[in-house]
Write a protein that holds these residues in place. Structure first.
Motif, PDB file in Angstrom:
ATOM      1  N   THR A 160       0.948  -1.425   0.125  1.00  0.00           N
ATOM      2  CA  THR A 160       0.510   0.149  -0.015  1.00  0.00           C
ATOM      3  C   THR A 160       1.247   1.918  -0.087  1.00  0.00           C
ATOM      4  O   THR A 160       2.870   1.335   0.381  1.00  0.00           O
ATOM      5  CB  THR A 160      -0.485  -0.180   0.862  1.00  0.00           C
ATOM      6  OG1 THR A 160      -0.131   0.960   2.408  1.00  0.00           O
ATOM      7  CG2 THR A 160      -1.647  -1.388   1.799  1.00  0.00           C
ATOM      8  N   GLY A 161      -0.097   2.295  -0.167  1.00  0.00           N
ATOM      9  CA  GLY A 161       0.932   3.720  -0.064  1.00  0.00           C
ATOM     10  C   GLY A 161       1.263   4.103   1.209  1.00  0.00           C
ATOM     11  O   GLY A 161       2.574   4.571   1.426  1.00  0.00           O
ATOM     12  N   ALA A 162       0.603   4.081   1.965  1.00  0.00           N
ATOM     13  CA  ALA A 162       1.369   3.440   3.514  1.00  0.00           C
ATOM     14  C   ALA A 162       2.618   2.972   3.610  1.00  0.00           C
ATOM     15  O   ALA A 162       3.589   3.657   4.492  1.00  0.00           O
ATOM     16  CB  ALA A 162       0.628   3.145   4.888  1.00  0.00           C
ATOM     17  N   VAL A 213       5.407   5.361   2.096  1.00  0.00           N
ATOM     18  CA  VAL A 213       5.867   6.183   2.579  1.00  0.00           C
ATOM     19  C   VAL A 213       6.675   5.429   4.333  1.00  0.00           C
ATOM     20  O   VAL A 213       7.696   6.780   4.534  1.00  0.00           O
ATOM     21  CB  VAL A 213       4.541   7.247   3.347  1.00  0.00           C
ATOM     22  CG1 VAL A 213       5.206   8.345   4.589  1.00  0.00           C
ATOM     23  CG2 VAL A 213       4.042   7.519   1.953  1.00  0.00           C
ATOM     24  N   PHE A 267      -1.640  14.174   4.094  1.00  0.00           N
ATOM     25  CA  PHE A 267      -2.481  12.749   3.960  1.00  0.00           C
ATOM     26  C   PHE A 267      -1.416  12.011   3.309  1.00  0.00           C
ATOM     27  O   PHE A 267      -1.514  12.136   2.420  1.00  0.00           O
ATOM     28  CB  PHE A 267      -3.677  13.107   3.188  1.00  0.00           C
ATOM     29  CG  PHE A 267      -4.084  11.543   3.795  1.00  0.00           C
ATOM     30  CD1 PHE A 267      -4.567  11.182   5.017  1.00  0.00           C
ATOM     31  CD2 PHE A 267      -4.043   9.866   3.172  1.00  0.00           C
ATOM     32  CE1 PHE A 267      -5.093  10.207   5.745  1.00  0.00           C
ATOM     33  CE2 PHE A 267      -4.343   9.235   3.657  1.00  0.00           C
ATOM     34  CZ  PHE A 267      -5.169   9.082   4.412  1.00  0.00           C
ATOM     35  N   HIS A 268      -1.336  11.401   3.964  1.00  0.00           N
ATOM     36  CA  HIS A 268       0.605  10.235   3.912  1.00  0.00           C
ATOM     37  C   HIS A 268       0.098   8.475   4.201  1.00  0.00           C
ATOM     38  O   HIS A 268       0.720   7.716   3.336  1.00  0.00           O
ATOM     39  CB  HIS A 268       1.345  10.977   4.279  1.00  0.00           C
ATOM     40  CG  HIS A 268       1.953  12.266   3.910  1.00  0.00           C
ATOM     41  ND1 HIS A 268       2.629  12.041   2.831  1.00  0.00           N
ATOM     42  CD2 HIS A 268       2.122  12.857   4.305  1.00  0.00           C
ATOM     43  CE1 HIS A 268       2.614  13.409   2.580  1.00  0.00           C
ATOM     44  NE2 HIS A 268       2.562  14.160   3.804  1.00  0.00           N
ATOM     45  N   GLY A 269      -0.922   8.682   5.394  1.00  0.00           N
ATOM     46  CA  GLY A 269      -1.446   6.923   5.139  1.00  0.00           C
ATOM     47  C   GLY A 269      -2.085   7.234   6.152  1.00  0.00           C
ATOM     48  O   GLY A 269      -1.732   7.509   7.217  1.00  0.00           O
ATOM     49  N   GLU A 326       3.563  16.562  -0.837  1.00  0.00           N
ATOM     50  CA  GLU A 326       2.198  16.371  -2.136  1.00  0.00           C
ATOM     51  C   GLU A 326       2.609  17.649  -2.732  1.00  0.00           C
ATOM     52  O   GLU A 326       2.696  18.367  -2.167  1.00  0.00           O
ATOM     53  CB  GLU A 326       0.706  16.122  -2.204  1.00  0.00           C
ATOM     54  CG  GLU A 326       0.838  14.858  -0.599  1.00  0.00           C
ATOM     55  CD  GLU A 326      -0.393  15.088   0.352  1.00  0.00           C
ATOM     56  OE1 GLU A 326      -1.073  14.947  -0.134  1.00  0.00           O
ATOM     57  OE2 GLU A 326      -0.505  15.299   1.063  1.00  0.00           O
ATOM     58  N   GLU A 362      -6.154  14.204  -0.141  1.00  0.00           N
ATOM     59  CA  GLU A 362      -6.574  14.807   0.957  1.00  0.00           C
ATOM     60  C   GLU A 362      -7.462  15.107   1.321  1.00  0.00           C
ATOM     61  O   GLU A 362      -8.257  15.864   1.958  1.00  0.00           O
ATOM     62  CB  GLU A 362      -6.782  13.123   1.664  1.00  0.00           C
ATOM     63  CG  GLU A 362      -6.035  11.570   1.321  1.00  0.00           C
ATOM     64  CD  GLU A 362      -7.407  11.867   0.762  1.00  0.00           C
ATOM     65  OE1 GLU A 362      -8.701  11.197   0.975  1.00  0.00           O
ATOM     66  OE2 GLU A 362      -7.611  10.712  -0.897  1.00  0.00           O
ATOM     67  N   ASP A 401       5.724  12.002  -1.892  1.00  0.00           N
ATOM     68  CA  ASP A 401       4.604  11.641  -1.777  1.00  0.00           C
ATOM     69  C   ASP A 401       3.632  11.238  -3.174  1.00  0.00           C
ATOM     70  O   ASP A 401       3.020  12.569  -3.387  1.00  0.00           O
ATOM     71  CB  ASP A 401       3.790  11.648  -0.412  1.00  0.00           C
ATOM     72  CG  ASP A 401       3.075  10.393  -0.199  1.00  0.00           C
ATOM     73  OD1 ASP A 401       2.815   9.623  -1.340  1.00  0.00           O
ATOM     74  OD2 ASP A 401       1.826  10.541   0.805  1.00  0.00           O
ATOM     75  N   VAL A 418       1.955   8.852  -4.455  1.00  0.00           N
ATOM     76  CA  VAL A 418       1.169   8.387  -4.191  1.00  0.00           C
ATOM     77  C   VAL A 418      -0.583   8.553  -5.181  1.00  0.00           C
ATOM     78  O   VAL A 418      -0.815   7.234  -6.158  1.00  0.00           O
ATOM     79  CB  VAL A 418       0.210   7.502  -2.520  1.00  0.00           C
ATOM     80  CG1 VAL A 418      -0.287   6.838  -2.933  1.00  0.00           C
ATOM     81  CG2 VAL A 418       1.993   6.598  -2.715  1.00  0.00           C
ATOM     82  N   GLN A 419      -0.866   9.097  -4.331  1.00  0.00           N
ATOM     83  CA  GLN A 419      -2.186   9.524  -5.659  1.00  0.00           C
ATOM     84  C   GLN A 419      -2.038  10.508  -6.908  1.00  0.00           C
ATOM     85  O   GLN A 419      -2.699  10.799  -7.677  1.00  0.00           O
ATOM     86  CB  GLN A 419      -2.908  10.901  -4.385  1.00  0.00           C
ATOM     87  CG  GLN A 419      -4.046  11.114  -4.944  1.00  0.00           C
ATOM     88  CD  GLN A 419      -5.619  11.460  -3.574  1.00  0.00           C
ATOM     89  OE1 GLN A 419      -6.838  11.950  -4.221  1.00  0.00           O
ATOM     90  NE2 GLN A 419      -5.227  10.679  -3.097  1.00  0.00           N
ATOM     91  N   LYS A 428      -1.092   3.337  -6.035  1.00  0.00           N
ATOM     92  CA  LYS A 428      -2.564   3.146  -5.925  1.00  0.00           C
ATOM     93  C   LYS A 428      -2.632   3.002  -7.435  1.00  0.00           C
ATOM     94  O   LYS A 428      -3.155   1.719  -8.119  1.00  0.00           O
ATOM     95  CB  LYS A 428      -3.117   4.889  -6.356  1.00  0.00           C
ATOM     96  CG  LYS A 428      -4.190   5.043  -4.280  1.00  0.00           C
ATOM     97  CD  LYS A 428      -4.418   6.168  -4.520  1.00  0.00           C
ATOM     98  CE  LYS A 428      -4.775   7.774  -3.519  1.00  0.00           C
ATOM     99  NZ  LYS A 428      -5.480   6.862  -2.362  1.00  0.00           N
TER     100      LYS A 428
HETATM  101  N1  PMP Z   1      -0.083   9.043   0.118  1.00  0.00           N
HETATM  102  C1  PMP Z   1      -1.098  10.103  -0.611  1.00  0.00           C
HETATM  103  C2  PMP Z   1      -0.511  11.263  -1.013  1.00  0.00           C
HETATM  104  C3  PMP Z   1      -2.728   9.139  -0.535  1.00  0.00           C
HETATM  105  O1  PMP Z   1      -3.189   9.682  -1.496  1.00  0.00           O
HETATM  106  C4  PMP Z   1      -2.491   8.077   0.434  1.00  0.00           C
HETATM  107  C5  PMP Z   1      -4.446   7.283   0.080  1.00  0.00           C
HETATM  108  N2  PMP Z   1      -5.415   8.423   0.327  1.00  0.00           N
HETATM  109  C6  PMP Z   1      -1.548   7.326   1.151  1.00  0.00           C
HETATM  110  C7  PMP Z   1      -0.273   7.762   1.174  1.00  0.00           C
HETATM  111  C8  PMP Z   1      -1.800   6.284   1.721  1.00  0.00           C
HETATM  112  O2  PMP Z   1      -1.854   5.002   0.588  1.00  0.00           O
HETATM  113  P1  PMP Z   1      -3.061   4.060   0.850  1.00  0.00           P
HETATM  114  O3  PMP Z   1      -4.296   3.920   1.304  1.00  0.00           O
HETATM  115  O4  PMP Z   1      -3.472   3.060   0.066  1.00  0.00           O
HETATM  116  O5  PMP Z   1      -1.780   3.151   2.176  1.00  0.00           O
END
Ligand code: PMP
Length: 417
Positions: free
Chosen positions: A113-115, A118, A141-143, A205, A210, A238, A240-241, A267
């Motif tokens: 996952t994104g988290a 991170v 937002f990072h997870g 970001e 988020e 980051d 991820v999004q 993602k």
């Molecule tokens: N970083 C960013 C910028 C995100 O938008 C998100 C999820 N919305 C995450 C990390 C966390 O990703 P995940 O939900 O897959 O753990």
């Protein structure tokens, strides 16, 4: 859809369920930009797996690659073994990095996952620098894991978990705080008596998804990169999004002209909505010892297959980038008209992440509810959930986009009558 069919969700599934509460139906199948529920009703999807479905649901090209892979008994779970699927993905990533970007990163598979990405980036930055503090941003937002949540700039999200666990220094985010700059932080960092520890890294970001579609200016991102470079602080973007083409280019930082030390991706990287995350790090930053960061699900080979095909299929020419920017303009025109005709509504965005912000936050969720009733899935974001955030698949057609924008426009007019 009968409420009886939803009873087990209320009875058995944890109260922590989120988005689904606003969508009281039993979804079943999906194709492109459309979801279908068990009774055959169709919904246009402007949320696209919270940005995990940039190429739409069950994209036919990716689906065929997956079916072929499964038909030949390709490995599904591969820990961190060297596999054919992983080799082909690494080759595709190398191509995306080099041509035309000239980026030289090593690739880590940090977990699904994104988290996970991170967490891994934060750990690596701390290990490399021997320092602990991380600079983060208001409203980021990072997870949801404890480290990633610690650098998340949203007090409400952190409160239940009792974090920060990681020592952070929040800075005002551009596009969220008017006139945010780094002068004060530079003075604090350069003042030995300030009591502020030299940070290991900054995590940022380029557009806060988020956080309510807050768009950082390119020059602000360059100033941040300059602050980091001058003081030996690692810059983590980051993505991820906002990566995988959401804002236009493959990496969202490309147009700002900055080269982060570390990049997180997840993602839409698998392209098919399957869990996959990557950490990219400048070659000399790969100071991991073997096994120092591991996890059972780092070898999602079917996701490697679809990731490789999506990188090749969508990113070997620039057409998707151009069409993403054009579609973004289409949304901006429609949102601009709404902002012109209703006080207390503002708009912002980049590429195909666009937000409609309401002074009265309750109106944003009302718009989403009415949209759902009319067959459009759309979500709110922002500290007060005051922003209707659009993340349609990048492959959406103009007609589909117009159809959804019409539903949204009507919904806004309805609540403002
Ligand atoms: N970083 C960013 C910028 C995100 O938008 C998100 C999820 N919305 C995450 C990390 C966390 O990703 P995940 O939900 O897959 O753990």
């Amino acid at each position: 859809m009968t409420t009886a069919e939803l009873t087990i969700f209320e009875a058995l599934e944890s109260n922590v369920r989120g988005y689904c509460r606003a969508w009281p139906t039993l979804f079943d199948t999906a194709q492109g930009a459309w979801l279908r529920d068990g009774s055959g009703r169709e919904y246009l999807d402007f949320f696209a797996g919270a940005g995990a479905l940039n190429y739409g649901h069950n994209n036919p090209v990716l689906k065929q690659a997956l079916l072929d892979y499964i038909a030949r008994d390709g490995i599904t779970h591969g820990l961190d073994m060297s596999t054919v699927a992983k080799r082909e993905l690494l080759e595709a990533i190398e191509r995306i990095l080099l041509d035309p970007r000239g980026l030289d990163y090593k690739v880590q598979f940090p977990g699904p996952t994104g988290a996970n990405a991170v967490e891994s980036a934060l750990k690596l930055a701390r290990k490399i620098t021997g320092r602990t503090t991380i600079l983060n941003f208001t409203n980021a937002f990072h997870g949801m894991t404890l480290g990633a949540l610690s650098v998340t700039g949203n007090a409400a999200k952190r409160a239940g978990a009792g974090v920060p666990l990681v020592h952070v220094n929040p800075m005002p985010y551009d596009g969220y705080v008017e006139g945010a700059d780094f002068g004060w932080m530079e003075r604090v960092l350069d003042d030995n008596s300030s009591g502020v520890d030299k940070p290991a890294a900054v995590i940022v970001e380029t557009v806060q998804g988020e956080g309510g579609v807050n768009v950082a200016r390119h020059e602000w991102l360059r100033a941040l990169a300059g602050l980091c470079a001058a003081r030996g602080i690692l810059l983590i973007v980051d993505d991820v999004q906002m990566g995988c083409g959401r804002t236009g280019p493959f990496f969202s930082f490309e147009t700002a002209g900055i080269t982060p030390d570390i990049v997180t991706l997840s993602k839409s990287i698998s392209g098919y909505g399957m869990p996959l995350a990557l950490v990219l790090m400048r070659r000399e930053l790969d100071q991991w010892a073997p096994g120092e960061h591991n996890g059972t699900f780092r070898g999602n080979n079917p996701a490697f297959v679809t990731a490789k095909v999506s990188l090749e299929h969508f990113w070997t020419d620039r057409k998707l980038e151009e069409s993403t920017l054009l579609k973004g303009e289409r949304i901006r025109e429609s949102f601009g008209a709404l902002a012109d005709s209703h006080a207390g509504i503002t708009t912002r965005g980049r590429g195909l992440v666009q937000g409609l912000s309401f002074e009265d936050a309750s109106q944003a969720s009302k718009v989403c509810r009415i949209a759902f009733e009319k067959g459009l899935i759309v979500e709110t974001s922002g500290a007060e959930d005051q922003v209707v955030k659009l993340l349609p698949p990048l492959t959406i057609t103009d007609d589909e986009l117009d159809h959804g924008l019409k539903i949204l426009t009507d919904a806004v007019h309805t609540i403002r009558e």
